[in-house]
Scaffold this motif. Structure first.
Motif, PDB file in Angstrom:
ATOM      1  N   ILE A  65       3.061   5.973  -5.934  1.00 32.17           N
ATOM      2  CA  ILE A  65       2.769   6.065  -7.368  1.00 32.17           C
ATOM      3  C   ILE A  65       1.589   7.009  -7.613  1.00 32.17           C
ATOM      4  O   ILE A  65       1.638   7.873  -8.500  1.00 32.17           O
ATOM      5  CB  ILE A  65       2.473   4.671  -7.949  1.00 32.17           C
ATOM      6  N   ASP A  66       0.532   6.852  -6.819  1.00 32.64           N
ATOM      7  CA  ASP A  66      -0.642   7.717  -6.968  1.00 32.64           C
ATOM      8  C   ASP A  66      -0.307   9.171  -6.644  1.00 32.64           C
ATOM      9  O   ASP A  66      -0.745  10.099  -7.339  1.00 32.64           O
ATOM     10  CB  ASP A  66      -1.772   7.235  -6.053  1.00 32.64           C
ATOM     11  N   LYS A  67       0.454   9.383  -5.593  1.00 34.17           N
ATOM     12  CA  LYS A  67       0.814  10.734  -5.155  1.00 34.17           C
ATOM     13  C   LYS A  67       1.556  11.490  -6.253  1.00 34.17           C
ATOM     14  O   LYS A  67       1.401  12.714  -6.398  1.00 34.17           O
ATOM     15  CB  LYS A  67       1.671  10.652  -3.893  1.00 34.17           C
ATOM     16  N   ASN A  68       2.344  10.782  -7.046  1.00 33.80           N
ATOM     17  CA  ASN A  68       3.131  11.420  -8.108  1.00 33.80           C
ATOM     18  C   ASN A  68       2.435  11.357  -9.472  1.00 33.80           C
ATOM     19  O   ASN A  68       3.078  11.621 -10.500  1.00 33.80           O
ATOM     20  CB  ASN A  68       4.511  10.763  -8.180  1.00 33.80           C
ATOM     21  N   ASN A  69       1.123  11.009  -9.456  1.00 33.20           N
ATOM     22  CA  ASN A  69       0.280  11.058 -10.665  1.00 33.20           C
ATOM     23  C   ASN A  69       0.849  10.241 -11.824  1.00 33.20           C
ATOM     24  O   ASN A  69       0.821  10.677 -12.980  1.00 33.20           O
ATOM     25  CB  ASN A  69       0.076  12.510 -11.105  1.00 33.20           C
ATOM     26  N   ILE A  70       1.353   9.053 -11.511  1.00 31.59           N
ATOM     27  CA  ILE A  70       1.858   8.158 -12.550  1.00 31.59           C
ATOM     28  C   ILE A  70       0.761   7.167 -12.910  1.00 31.59           C
ATOM     29  O   ILE A  70       0.348   6.363 -12.067  1.00 31.59           O
ATOM     30  CB  ILE A  70       3.106   7.404 -12.059  1.00 31.59           C
ATOM     31  N   PRO A  71       0.252   7.194 -14.135  1.00 28.71           N
ATOM     32  CA  PRO A  71      -0.749   6.194 -14.541  1.00 28.71           C
ATOM     33  C   PRO A  71      -0.122   4.799 -14.505  1.00 28.71           C
ATOM     34  O   PRO A  71       1.019   4.613 -14.926  1.00 28.71           O
ATOM     35  CB  PRO A  71      -1.090   6.595 -15.983  1.00 28.71           C
ATOM     36  N   TYR A  72      -0.870   3.827 -14.012  1.00 22.15           N
ATOM     37  CA  TYR A  72      -0.310   2.482 -13.888  1.00 22.15           C
ATOM     38  C   TYR A  72      -1.440   1.467 -13.870  1.00 22.15           C
ATOM     39  O   TYR A  72      -2.619   1.798 -13.701  1.00 22.15           O
ATOM     40  CB  TYR A  72       0.501   2.356 -12.593  1.00 22.15           C
ATOM     41  N   ALA A  73      -1.058   0.218 -14.019  1.00 16.73           N
ATOM     42  CA  ALA A  73      -1.989  -0.895 -13.802  1.00 16.73           C
ATOM     43  C   ALA A  73      -1.189  -2.105 -13.370  1.00 16.73           C
ATOM     44  O   ALA A  73      -0.077  -2.339 -13.865  1.00 16.73           O
ATOM     45  CB  ALA A  73      -2.773  -1.208 -15.073  1.00 16.73           C
ATOM     46  N   LEU A  74      -1.728  -2.839 -12.426  1.00 14.80           N
ATOM     47  CA  LEU A  74      -1.126  -4.104 -12.017  1.00 14.80           C
ATOM     48  C   LEU A  74      -1.626  -5.199 -12.951  1.00 14.80           C
ATOM     49  O   LEU A  74      -2.793  -5.198 -13.349  1.00 14.80           O
ATOM     50  CB  LEU A  74      -1.499  -4.447 -10.578  1.00 14.80           C
ATOM     51  N   VAL A  75      -0.735  -6.109 -13.301  1.00 16.92           N
ATOM     52  CA  VAL A  75      -1.094  -7.195 -14.212  1.00 16.92           C
ATOM     53  C   VAL A  75      -0.771  -8.532 -13.547  1.00 16.92           C
ATOM     54  O   VAL A  75       0.012  -8.609 -12.598  1.00 16.92           O
ATOM     55  CB  VAL A  75      -0.354  -7.072 -15.557  1.00 16.92           C
ATOM     56  N   GLY A  76      -1.380  -9.563 -14.075  1.00 15.73           N
ATOM     57  CA  GLY A  76      -1.159 -10.886 -13.506  1.00 15.73           C
ATOM     58  C   GLY A  76      -2.254 -11.255 -12.522  1.00 15.73           C
ATOM     59  O   GLY A  76      -3.326 -10.656 -12.505  1.00 15.73           O
ATOM     60  N   ARG A  77      -1.971 -12.210 -11.691  1.00 16.19           N
ATOM     61  CA  ARG A  77      -2.985 -12.759 -10.779  1.00 16.19           C
ATOM     62  C   ARG A  77      -3.054 -11.905  -9.507  1.00 16.19           C
ATOM     63  O   ARG A  77      -2.421 -12.182  -8.501  1.00 16.19           O
ATOM     64  CB  ARG A  77      -2.641 -14.205 -10.465  1.00 16.19           C
ATOM     65  N   THR A  78      -3.851 -10.850  -9.586  1.00 14.88           N
ATOM     66  CA  THR A  78      -3.955  -9.886  -8.481  1.00 14.88           C
ATOM     67  C   THR A  78      -5.249 -10.061  -7.679  1.00 14.88           C
ATOM     68  O   THR A  78      -5.550  -9.228  -6.829  1.00 14.88           O
ATOM     69  CB  THR A  78      -3.905  -8.449  -9.025  1.00 14.88           C
ATOM     70  N   GLU A  79      -6.000 -11.112  -7.945  1.00 13.97           N
ATOM     71  CA  GLU A  79      -7.306 -11.260  -7.305  1.00 13.97           C
ATOM     72  C   GLU A  79      -7.210 -11.401  -5.781  1.00 13.97           C
ATOM     73  O   GLU A  79      -8.166 -11.105  -5.069  1.00 13.97           O
ATOM     74  CB  GLU A  79      -8.071 -12.456  -7.893  1.00 13.97           C
ATOM     75  N   CYS A  80      -6.054 -11.825  -5.288  1.00 15.33           N
ATOM     76  CA  CYS A  80      -5.880 -11.976  -3.834  1.00 15.33           C
ATOM     77  C   CYS A  80      -5.177 -10.779  -3.187  1.00 15.33           C
ATOM     78  O   CYS A  80      -4.959 -10.771  -1.976  1.00 15.33           O
ATOM     79  CB  CYS A  80      -5.092 -13.242  -3.527  1.00 15.33           C
ATOM     80  N   LYS A 105       0.825  -1.212   0.000  1.00 14.09           N
ATOM     81  CA  LYS A 105       0.000   0.000   0.000  1.00 14.09           C
ATOM     82  C   LYS A 105       0.860   1.263   0.000  1.00 14.09           C
ATOM     83  O   LYS A 105       0.512   2.266  -0.629  1.00 14.09           O
ATOM     84  CB  LYS A 105      -0.932  -0.005   1.213  1.00 14.09           C
ATOM     85  N   LYS A 106       1.990   1.205   0.684  1.00 10.53           N
ATOM     86  CA  LYS A 106       2.901   2.346   0.715  1.00 10.53           C
ATOM     87  C   LYS A 106       3.454   2.617  -0.676  1.00 10.53           C
ATOM     88  O   LYS A 106       3.562   3.781  -1.103  1.00 10.53           O
ATOM     89  CB  LYS A 106       4.045   2.059   1.702  1.00 10.53           C
ATOM     90  N   LEU A 107       3.771   1.548  -1.415  1.00 13.67           N
ATOM     91  CA  LEU A 107       4.273   1.691  -2.781  1.00 13.67           C
ATOM     92  C   LEU A 107       3.214   2.306  -3.688  1.00 13.67           C
ATOM     93  O   LEU A 107       3.490   3.253  -4.445  1.00 13.67           O
ATOM     94  CB  LEU A 107       4.709   0.326  -3.317  1.00 13.67           C
ATOM     95  N   ILE A 108       1.994   1.789  -3.629  1.00 15.34           N
ATOM     96  CA  ILE A 108       0.912   2.295  -4.476  1.00 15.34           C
ATOM     97  C   ILE A 108       0.608   3.765  -4.153  1.00 15.34           C
ATOM     98  O   ILE A 108       0.354   4.579  -5.053  1.00 15.34           O
ATOM     99  CB  ILE A 108      -0.354   1.432  -4.309  1.00 15.34           C
ATOM    100  N   LYS A 109       0.672   4.109  -2.887  1.00 12.93           N
ATOM    101  CA  LYS A 109       0.411   5.494  -2.460  1.00 12.93           C
ATOM    102  C   LYS A 109       1.426   6.451  -3.077  1.00 12.93           C
ATOM    103  O   LYS A 109       1.076   7.555  -3.516  1.00 12.93           O
ATOM    104  CB  LYS A 109       0.449   5.589  -0.934  1.00 12.93           C
TER     105      LYS A 109
END
Length: 431
Positions: A14-29, A8-12
């Motif tokens: 990325i979001d804070k610096n307005n970088i568009p992104y998407a996680l790929v792969g098996r993220t359902e968990c 969550k710290k990593l995602i925060k």
């Protein structure tokens, strides 16, 4: 801090610096159950920004210990968090355009079009049809597909079959396309699995390498050679100091920081079968002076040749190489190695022996060592202890570990020490 909080710290950031992104792969968990790698796609125009802002995740307990560039625009980071005896790590694998072996297959801008929030919230994912083609290409080109991975691909396909097939048509035609469609529609894992080689050939024929990408890939390989991401350590100590026990725990704890682990006994030469256990290390007579000198010269040949043939290539491939004993043991215990040459000759030859990046000396009270292994007299054990401690003082890149305590505590201290060293190396190279 656990994996979930570190993620969550990593995602925060990325979001804070307005970088568009998407996680790929098996993220359902995610984020409750995070696997080995966290695959993230960002636009090519944002990679420079990402490589700067990811350092914001660091604090006194969290460090970036590795950054492995495995494709032209793919960067694999390793983050370690140390907290009162607990070690947590995550491995963000960040790419822009999707390349495989220097061959561009998908652009990041295209993949990120229409990205959406994950069902569980908190991060972004691709649309189903783009997740389908991305993950299918990845598994086909690696020719590595499990039933669980197949289910993920098929789940993405079933959400919108028509769009998924349109994506597949960009890479496969005719019979190959029918194999994919039939496998997905009929839930036939083996049909897809048994045709991975043909499907891989279809990718390569539809998407050839560009000359510029070939040159960039060559430059990347040269960069890997000049800046290897592996690490070499040597573990020394008297018999009974805990080398085997400590190393087994340490290898489990440090494993996420490297692609591979390799262990040698004494010199860099693969052993066939199990290593012979020495029950009486002082049971044989010393060789004479001439034979002892020839043995040292032979060891010099083994060390130089072994490093060139095995150790350096593994270091380039992000391998942690561990030596259990090393040439320097001859100075501490010449009787064990049946050496009868003067110490100055052993030291002179040592000048030409390749050096590890870290020396690890294991030590504990003589009575504890004797209780574990009484292969030599208490007086000899004490002499060896003092000799190893003296050896440690002569080396700058050395850590002495007291092994008269819980093995997890010992491993934690060693991991922390090595990760600080890796972090310093990463800062010099990448920050």
């Amino acid at each position: 801090m656990n994996k979930k909080e570190l993620f969550k710290k990593l995602i925060k950031i990325i979001d804070k610096n307005n970088i568009p992104y998407a996680l790929v792969g098996r993220t359902e968990c995610y984020p409750e159950n995070i696997g080995s790698d966290i695959d993230i796609i960002i636009p090519r125009s944002e990679i420079k920004t990402f490589k700067q802002v990811i350092w914001q995740i660091e604090d006194n307990q969290t460090k970036i210990v590795q950054m492995l560039q495995h494709e032209i625009v793919a960067f694999y980071y390793v983050l370690f968090h140390f907290d009162n005896g607990d070690i947590v790590s995550i491995q963000p694998d960040v790419c822009t355009d999707y390349y495989r072996k220097g061959r561009k297959l998908l652009s990041a801008d295209y993949l990120l079009e229409g990205r959406k929030d994950a069902v569980q919230g908190g991060f972004h994912v691709l649309t189903p049809e783009k997740e389908f083609i991305y993950y299918l290409l990845k598994k086909v080109d690696k020719r590595n597909l499990s039933e669980e991975q197949y289910e993920h691909i098929r789940t993405s396909y079933l959400i919108n079959k028509d769009k998924a097939l349109l994506e597949a048509k960009e890479f496969w035609k005719g019979e190959n396309l029918l194999v994919i469609q039939k496998s997905m529609d009929e839930n036939n894992f083996l049909l897809l699995h048994n045709n991975l080689r043909k499907l891989q050939q279809g990718i390569h024929s539809s998407h050839s390498r560009k000359t510029t990408d070939i040159l960039k890939n060559i430059a990347l390989k040269i960069k890997r050679i000049l800046n290897p991401t592996g690490y070499i350590i040597t573990v020394l100590g008297p018999d009974g100091s805990g080398k085997t026990t400590v190393m087994e725990q340490f290898k489990k704890d440090i494993k996420p920081a490297f692609r591979r682990l390799q262990q040698f006994h004494l010199f860099p030469k693969p052993h066939k079968g199990a290593t012979k256990v020495v029950e009486d290390p002082h049971g044989q007579k010393k060789r004479n002076l001439i034979l002892s000198l020839l043995k040292l010269i032979y060891l010099l040949y083994i060390y130089i040749g072994g490093h060139l043939r095995y150790v350096l290539p593994m270091k380039i491939k992000s391998t942690l190489t561990i030596f259990d004993r090393y040439y320097d043991d001859i100075l501490v215990d010449p009787i064990r190695y049946r050496n009868d040459t003067p110490c100055w000759i052993v030291r002179f030859i040592r000048c030409f022996i390749p050096k590890p990046e870290l020396w690890v000396i294991l030590d504990c009270p003589t009575e504890v060592i004797q209780a574990r292994k009484a292969e030599v007299t208490p007086a000899e054990t004490e002499r060896q202890r003092q000799a190893y401690l003296s050896l440690a003082k002569s080396k700058k890149n050395c850590i002495v570990l007291n092994t008269n305590r819980d093995v997890k505590e010992i491993s934690y201290e060693l991991c922390l020490f090595i990760c600080k060293s890796l972090n310093e190396r990463s800062i010099k190279r990448y920050k």
